[in-house]
Design a protein around this motif. Structure first.
Motif, PDB file in Angstrom:
ATOM      1  N   CYS A  99      60.181  24.560  -0.590  1.00 27.99           N
ATOM      2  CA  CYS A  99      59.558  25.401   0.436  1.00 27.99           C
ATOM      3  C   CYS A  99      58.175  24.837   0.764  1.00 27.99           C
ATOM      4  CB  CYS A  99      59.424  26.829  -0.099  1.00 27.99           C
ATOM      5  SG  CYS A  99      58.385  27.887   0.937  1.00 27.99           S
ATOM      6  N   ASN A 131      55.624  28.054  -0.358  1.00 23.21           N
ATOM      7  CA  ASN A 131      55.770  28.149  -1.819  1.00 23.21           C
ATOM      8  C   ASN A 131      54.688  28.978  -2.524  1.00 23.21           C
ATOM      9  OD1 ASN A 131      57.588  27.599  -3.771  1.00 23.21           O
ATOM     10  ND2 ASN A 131      56.905  25.520  -4.215  1.00 23.21           N
ATOM     11  N   LYS A 132      54.114  29.951  -1.826  1.00 27.17           N
ATOM     12  CA  LYS A 132      53.024  30.712  -2.442  1.00 27.17           C
ATOM     13  C   LYS A 132      53.313  32.207  -2.600  1.00 27.17           C
ATOM     14  CE  LYS A 132      49.433  27.683  -0.686  1.00 27.17           C
ATOM     15  NZ  LYS A 132      48.563  27.435   0.445  1.00 27.17           N
ATOM     16  N   CYS A 133      54.439  32.674  -2.112  1.00 26.84           N
ATOM     17  CA  CYS A 133      54.705  34.120  -2.160  1.00 26.84           C
ATOM     18  C   CYS A 133      54.742  34.598  -3.621  1.00 26.84           C
ATOM     19  CB  CYS A 133      56.018  34.438  -1.465  1.00 26.84           C
ATOM     20  SG  CYS A 133      56.002  33.968   0.273  1.00 26.84           S
ATOM     21  N   PHE A 165      56.127  37.046  -5.172  1.00 28.32           N
ATOM     22  CA  PHE A 165      57.357  37.576  -5.762  1.00 28.32           C
ATOM     23  C   PHE A 165      58.440  36.516  -5.939  1.00 28.32           C
ATOM     24  CE2 PHE A 165      57.368  37.889  -1.199  1.00 28.32           C
ATOM     25  CZ  PHE A 165      58.574  37.295  -0.868  1.00 28.32           C
ATOM     26  N   CYS A 166      58.217  35.317  -5.384  1.00 26.59           N
ATOM     27  CA  CYS A 166      59.296  34.326  -5.276  1.00 26.59           C
ATOM     28  C   CYS A 166      59.212  33.281  -6.378  1.00 26.59           C
ATOM     29  CB  CYS A 166      59.208  33.655  -3.904  1.00 26.59           C
ATOM     30  SG  CYS A 166      60.378  32.313  -3.689  1.00 26.59           S
ATOM     31  N   MET A 195      61.859  30.904  -6.408  1.00 28.59           N
ATOM     32  CA  MET A 195      62.987  30.032  -6.053  1.00 28.59           C
ATOM     33  C   MET A 195      62.678  28.533  -6.165  1.00 28.59           C
ATOM     34  SD  MET A 195      65.200  31.842  -3.076  1.00 28.59           S
ATOM     35  CE  MET A 195      64.057  31.765  -1.729  1.00 28.59           C
ATOM     36  N   TYR A 196      61.563  28.112  -5.608  1.00 31.71           N
ATOM     37  CA  TYR A 196      61.320  26.659  -5.528  1.00 31.71           C
ATOM     38  C   TYR A 196      60.020  26.265  -6.219  1.00 31.71           C
ATOM     39  CZ  TYR A 196      64.683  27.466  -1.783  1.00 31.71           C
ATOM     40  OH  TYR A 196      65.778  27.859  -1.063  1.00 31.71           O
ATOM     41  N   SER A 236      64.384  26.123   2.248  1.00 30.16           N
ATOM     42  CA  SER A 236      63.824  27.343   2.829  1.00 30.16           C
ATOM     43  C   SER A 236      63.296  27.238   4.252  1.00 30.16           C
ATOM     44  CB  SER A 236      62.714  27.878   1.930  1.00 30.16           C
ATOM     45  OG  SER A 236      61.507  27.218   2.214  1.00 30.16           O
ATOM     46  N   ARG A 276      60.933  30.172   8.202  1.00 33.37           N
ATOM     47  CA  ARG A 276      59.745  31.038   8.121  1.00 33.37           C
ATOM     48  C   ARG A 276      59.398  31.494   9.530  1.00 33.37           C
ATOM     49  NH1 ARG A 276      54.756  29.061   6.280  1.00 33.37           N
ATOM     50  NH2 ARG A 276      54.278  31.205   5.668  1.00 33.37           N
ATOM     51  N   LYS A 287      52.199  36.085   1.676  1.00 36.98           N
ATOM     52  CA  LYS A 287      53.330  35.638   2.491  1.00 36.98           C
ATOM     53  C   LYS A 287      52.906  34.557   3.499  1.00 36.98           C
ATOM     54  CE  LYS A 287      57.564  35.719   3.811  1.00 36.98           C
ATOM     55  NZ  LYS A 287      58.625  35.160   2.981  1.00 36.98           N
TER      56      LYS A 287
HETATM   57  S1  SF4 Z   1      59.755  33.704  -0.194  1.00 43.56           S
HETATM   58 FE1  SF4 Z   1      60.344  32.061   1.201  1.00 43.56          FE
HETATM   59  S2  SF4 Z   1      58.409  31.399   2.142  1.00 43.56           S
HETATM   60 FE2  SF4 Z   1      57.878  32.553   0.300  1.00 43.56          FE
HETATM   61  S3  SF4 Z   1      57.657  30.990  -1.305  1.00 43.56           S
HETATM   62 FE3  SF4 Z   1      59.760  31.793  -1.411  1.00 43.56          FE
HETATM   63  S4  SF4 Z   1      60.958  30.379  -0.157  1.00 43.56           S
HETATM   64 FE4  SF4 Z   1      58.795  30.058   0.378  1.00 43.56          FE
END
Ligand code: SF4
Length: 312
Positions: free
Chosen positions: A30, A33-35, A37-38, A40-41, A76, A106, A146
């Motif tokens: 992503c 890559n700063k959210c 709650f996430c 994923m990557y 993403s 996004r 976000k």
């Molecule tokens: S929620 Fe989406 S935009 Fe935010 S860090 Fe994760 S992959 Fe990236």
């Protein structure tokens, strides 16, 4: 199918409704890559893949997913790639019977690409974008890092709609915590009303181990909502929706509510505005029912914290 033997770079994440789609990984990771709650990557640095390499994967995927009618492009935010149209055209070439090509995107990327570029991407063959709105509340978006304001979310969503792309917005139930439950519900509905997406998909926030949000929660800056709060939030969100020809889905198990070991609520689904009242009735009925029972009311957050759910 042995994907490894085919040396096929398989994307790690895709929306549940793309579970039968052919999966093409155009980029890795992503770019944001700063959210909070996430997760994923988080271990991956964003990198577009070389177009020739992606085309080779498309050729292999066409054999793996012979006859597929839907294709999903990962990771993403692959629409940032300058060659994305070439990749999409190659998908159309190798999957001649395709009905739908979709990608994560996004909202800010959609806004920056603008209507004209998005129209070219649409003409190449992309039909739908999956966008994490998460919240329409400015403070909640800022807190969650976000990287987009509600107005940028609206601009990105509207650009996609104007370019004739179908739009799927994801709302993160619980994102405002107890402090901003109402603002999160009402403002998320406002942003949806301004854009009128084709789909609204609900996801319930689970604070994951190792996420930045976990640290905020431990230090008291994020106060998670209870299962009953979550139902009230969904109800307030739907009450405030004024969208047309839109489909709402709770298509993820994190939306479920359990009493002891039994699922007693599986989310709400319906067309808007026609089935709005039906969905509100289900929520009222569930809230009434849960207020009378003696068993313990559980949501995915509680089950995850107790180690009864390991992956989301
Ligand atoms: S929620 Fe989406 S935009 Fe935010 S860090 Fe994760 S992959 Fe990236």
């Amino acid at each position: 199918m042995d994907y490894k033997a085919l040396n096929y770079d398989f994307p790690p994440y895709r929306p549940p409704n793309e579970s039968t789609s052919a999966l093409i990984r155009a980029s890795r990771g992503c770019p944001w890559n700063k959210c909070l709650f996430c997760t994923m990557y988080k271990t991956l640095k964003f990198k577009p893949r070389p177009v020739e390499e992606v085309k080779e994967d498309i050729d292999k995927a066409a054999k793996i997913y012979k006859g597929a009618r839907t294709v999903f492009i990962a990771d993403s935010d692959s629409l940032v790639m300058k060659d994305i149209e070439e990749i999409i055209r190659h998908i159309k070439l190798r999957f001649p019977d395709i009905d739908r090509i979709t990608s994560y995107a996004r909202a800010k990327t959609l806004m920056k690409l603008g209507v004209e570029r998005l129209k070219r991407i649409r003409e190449a063959g992309l039909t739908r974008v999956h966008v994490g709105l998460e919240s329409g509340d400015k403070e909640t978006l800022e807190f969650m890092q976000k990287g987009a304001t509600p107005e940028e979310m609206i601009a990105g969503g509207n650009a996609a709609r104007e370019a004739n792309l179908e739009l799927s917005f994801y709302i993160l139930i619980g994102a405002g915590g107890t402090d901003r439950l109402e603002e999160h519900a009402v403002e998320s509905a406002r942003v949806c009303n301004e854009v009128n997406p084709n789909f609204i998909r609900l996801r319930t926030l689970v604070v994951q181990r190792g996420s930045l949000l976990g640290e905020k929660k431990n230090s008291g800056y994020y106060k998670p909502t209870s299962p009953m709060d979550k139902l009230k939030e969904v109800k307030m969100f739907i009450e405030n929706l004024e969208v047309n020809q839109c489909e709402l889905a709770s298509d993820h198990f994190t939306n479920n509510i359990w009493v002891d070991n039994k699922v007693v609520y599986r989310g709400v689904y319906g067309r808007l505005p026609q089935e709005k009242q039906d969905m509100l009735d289900i929520l009222d009925h569930t809230l009434d029912f849960l207020s009378t029972i003696e068993g313990e009311i559980l949501d995915a957050t509680i089950l995850y914290e107790r180690g009864m759910i390991h992956s989301l």
